[in-house]
Design a protein around this motif. Sequence first.
Motif, PDB file in Angstrom:
ATOM      1  N   PHE A  85      47.541  24.354  36.934  1.00 14.01           N
ATOM      2  CA  PHE A  85      47.608  25.797  37.146  1.00 14.01           C
ATOM      3  C   PHE A  85      46.549  26.212  38.169  1.00 14.01           C
ATOM      4  N   VAL A  86      46.802  27.318  38.815  1.00 12.85           N
ATOM      5  CA  VAL A  86      45.803  27.927  39.690  1.00 12.85           C
ATOM      6  C   VAL A  86      45.561  29.360  39.234  1.00 12.85           C
ATOM      7  N   VAL A  87      44.339  29.813  39.432  1.00 12.30           N
ATOM      8  CA  VAL A  87      43.934  31.161  39.066  1.00 12.30           C
ATOM      9  C   VAL A  87      43.553  31.896  40.355  1.00 12.30           C
ATOM     10  N   SER A  88      44.022  33.138  40.479  1.00 14.06           N
ATOM     11  CA  SER A  88      43.703  33.925  41.681  1.00 14.06           C
ATOM     12  C   SER A  88      43.233  35.313  41.269  1.00 14.06           C
ATOM     13  N   PRO A  89      42.341  35.891  42.060  1.00  7.46           N
ATOM     14  CA  PRO A  89      41.875  37.252  41.780  1.00  7.46           C
ATOM     15  C   PRO A  89      42.965  38.258  42.153  1.00  7.46           C
ATOM     16  N   PRO A  90      42.863  39.557  41.828  1.00  4.98           N
ATOM     17  CA  PRO A  90      41.646  40.142  41.253  1.00  4.98           C
ATOM     18  C   PRO A  90      41.648  40.175  39.740  1.00  4.98           C
ATOM     19  N   PHE A  91      42.819  39.906  39.085  1.00  7.98           N
ATOM     20  CA  PHE A  91      42.888  40.025  37.628  1.00  7.98           C
ATOM     21  C   PHE A  91      43.168  38.679  36.968  1.00  7.98           C
ATOM     22  N   ARG A 254      45.546  42.488  24.280  1.00 10.70           N
ATOM     23  CA  ARG A 254      46.405  42.828  25.418  1.00 10.70           C
ATOM     24  C   ARG A 254      46.286  44.308  25.774  1.00 10.70           C
ATOM     25  N   ASN A 255      46.211  45.131  24.737  1.00 12.65           N
ATOM     26  CA  ASN A 255      46.095  46.561  24.998  1.00 12.65           C
ATOM     27  C   ASN A 255      44.801  46.882  25.736  1.00 12.65           C
ATOM     28  N   SER A 256      43.683  46.278  25.289  1.00 14.69           N
ATOM     29  CA  SER A 256      42.407  46.549  25.951  1.00 14.69           C
ATOM     30  C   SER A 256      42.391  46.001  27.372  1.00 14.69           C
ATOM     31  N   LEU A 257      43.049  44.847  27.569  1.00  9.81           N
ATOM     32  CA  LEU A 257      43.103  44.271  28.901  1.00  9.81           C
ATOM     33  C   LEU A 257      43.946  45.133  29.837  1.00  9.81           C
ATOM     34  N   GLU A 258      45.079  45.615  29.293  1.00 10.58           N
ATOM     35  CA  GLU A 258      45.922  46.478  30.113  1.00 10.58           C
ATOM     36  C   GLU A 258      45.187  47.762  30.488  1.00 10.58           C
ATOM     37  N   GLU A 259      44.407  48.259  29.514  1.00 10.78           N
ATOM     38  CA  GLU A 259      43.630  49.454  29.825  1.00 10.78           C
ATOM     39  C   GLU A 259      42.595  49.151  30.906  1.00 10.78           C
ATOM     40  N   LEU A 264      40.929  49.609  36.520  1.00 11.06           N
ATOM     41  CA  LEU A 264      40.584  49.019  37.817  1.00 11.06           C
ATOM     42  C   LEU A 264      41.534  49.479  38.910  1.00 11.06           C
ATOM     43  N   ARG A 265      42.834  49.490  38.562  1.00  9.45           N
ATOM     44  CA  ARG A 265      43.813  49.937  39.560  1.00  9.45           C
ATOM     45  C   ARG A 265      43.591  51.404  39.914  1.00  9.45           C
ATOM     46  N   LEU A 266      43.274  52.192  38.875  1.00  9.35           N
ATOM     47  CA  LEU A 266      43.032  53.609  39.128  1.00  9.35           C
ATOM     48  C   LEU A 266      41.821  53.798  40.044  1.00  9.35           C
ATOM     49  N   ARG A 267      40.777  53.013  39.768  1.00  6.48           N
ATOM     50  CA  ARG A 267      39.598  53.115  40.624  1.00  6.48           C
ATOM     51  C   ARG A 267      39.918  52.691  42.055  1.00  6.48           C
TER      52      ARG A 267
END
Length: 792
Positions: A85-91, A254-259, A264-267
């Motif tokens: 697997f590979v991991v990429s930013p930003p999330f 999951r809920n806290s992560l989505e929040e 972050l997206r909002l910012r």
Amino acid sequence: MDGSRAAAAAAPPGGGGRTWGDGEGGGRAAEEDEGGEVSLREWLDRPGRAVEAPECLHVFRQVAEAVSVAHAQGVAVGSARPSCFVVSPPFARVAFIESASGSDASGSDASEEDGADHHDADDDAQPPRRPNNNNGAAQARDGHHKGFPLKTVLAMELNWYTSPEEADDGPGGATFASDVYRLGVLLFELFCSFETLEEKMRAMANLRYRVLPPQLLLRWPKEASFCQLMMHPVPDTRPKMSEVLQSEFLNQSRNSLEEREAALRLREEIEEQELLLDFLLQLQKRKQDIADNLQDTVAFLSSDINEAVHQQSALGQCGNFSIELDKEVSSGTVEDQSDCGSRKRFRPELLAVDMEEHNRSMEECSRTVPSSVVIQESVLSKSSRLMKNFKRLETAYFATRSKFSSQVGNPVSSRHQVVKRTTGSAVGTEGSSIDDFALEGHSGRRQRGWMNSFLEGLCRYLSFSQLKVRAELKQCDLLNSSNLVCSVGFDRDKEFFATAGVNKKIKVFEYNMIVNEHRDIHYPVVEMPNRSKLSCICWNSYMKSHIASSDFDGLVQVWDVTRSQVFVEMREHERRVWSVDFSLADPTKLVSGSDDGSVKLWSMNQAGSVGTIRTRANVCSVQFQPDSARSIAIGSADHKIYCYDLRNIRAPYCTLVGHTKTVSYVKYLDASTIVSGSTDNSLKLWDLSMNQGRIIDNPIQTYTGHTNTKNFVGLSISDGYIATGSETNEVFVYHKAFPMPVLAYKFNVTDPISGQEIDDQSQFISCVCWRGQSSTLLSANSSGNIKVLQMD
């Protein structure tokens, strides 16, 4: 369980991975654009990795969802290991790729390979990594992994992620339960961070027996419990993938992560909107500034148009005079032909020095053409030239307008008044036209303002359309290779002119004989030989027969032309003398400038120099101020012009800075204005009245169009017109009001054998000289070709 193996065996080798990868392909493509990807194995083993539950559960959920998709298709993955697997930013987005060894644990092909083969293949495997432009970051990551040998970790990874049943039964293919076991190992690695490889290996060995570190049990009890459940030794006891995805610990996080992601997206969106808003505000400000400036421009243009209309209406009172003149010309009863001659725009000085030009003007006036027709044709001709140079004229207009804005209350500058005093024009200013003549005769002089100053320059710019050859000096030694003419000049009464150059001779010619008599060869009336090459000559403005010269041996001499001999010889310069000049205000005073860096002041009544100015560089040009014998200007090889008051020669009272190469010429346009020529391809106009300190670094005009990078090409000024040569073998004429050339003339080079014109790039114009305040220009080039040119 058998059904799942059968489905996996039916798939092509590596099919489990590719089927799953195809479903996620679009996401991976998007991730590649963001860059910064790293294998999940490196991400887990990076030193000092902080365990953040939302991030770890986010990574685990993405792997679990991918495995669940494969199970839904009836395919066991078998390669759900970090190295695949590979991991990429930003999330921390996760994507699946093929394993480094190219093998796959699922399918029938996998069953044909033994465990040792897998082990050997993974020994040489490298963690997969996508292309990344961030080489520095990649190198930093490689440096961090020096304490964690990747090959060792990758070799052990296969054993760590092998389920007990796979280890006991041998290579029999992956199952759904074994995939769940591997997810349990991954969950353990996500929530446990180790500083050393030994510590990690010890913890992974204990994990085979479901012995977890105390810190994991204390800090993450739910995750630790679910990890033990997924790694249960009995495959049927392990949860299904649907149960894993619906587990309490995974969904709560999951809920806290989505929040968090939403925040972050909002910012990011807010920052993007702020960036856009800032750009739009800056753009609005700039455009508003442009609009304000444009509004101001339109406002003063409207004001100027109204002023022009007002002046035009003031001229309407001359209409009756123009109509009466048309009738008289048409009927042939013009009594005073001299008034008609004023339309030719020639200056009163020409009556004394150029009678033939006046006669041609009178002949033109004798033609029965109404003046209105003549004026209309003249306007059309000038309009064409005006439109051709419209952009430069526009720039000149705004420059003149801006100067007026800073001089409100004094519409006529002192500099302009000086020009009117020194030109000696009978009608008061340069560029006087029929409008001025009519107003003086019938309505008085019209009110002068800044606009008339611009109009004056515009009229002068458009007064002439070409430089034509009036005569060509034909000498018997024209083919002599050392015939370069360095200097030419007219005598006091403009009846004779002299030439001097590298042929070591001063030749004096009678002007009218050259112009009016067509001969195969023109002989000088006087020829005076010198011992060295001559660099400069200057006639005395009072003693008609006296002419000064300078030469390459550093000698300054004064000649008596009537006797053809030297009567004063001055030997003090140590090197070549480039320039010599008589004072107009005191004809007994003489100044010279040399390569030795000195300027010598001489008096005809004393032996030896009466003063010496030392400079730091070669002196290329010197000239007295026209109405004073106490001030001089010096052009220097250090790119500067120095102005000295001869009553205090220890330091210049003004230094002009702006040229980027040697200043080869300095000429006074009037008492407070200097024109300088340099080998930086430019002439500059300087206003000494702007001298607030000792340095002026902003010329009021820069003239460009000619080419001058290494040679002396000449400089001469007459009545606001500035003539100079060019290394393109052309003569250029500028007017002081505008930076672009008014006229240009190219010397034709004729092949003496074929008689055809050729382009000899080695030839250049070497000197120019106006005939007093007339429109006649004497010019010479490096081959000794001398021509009398006339502005027409």
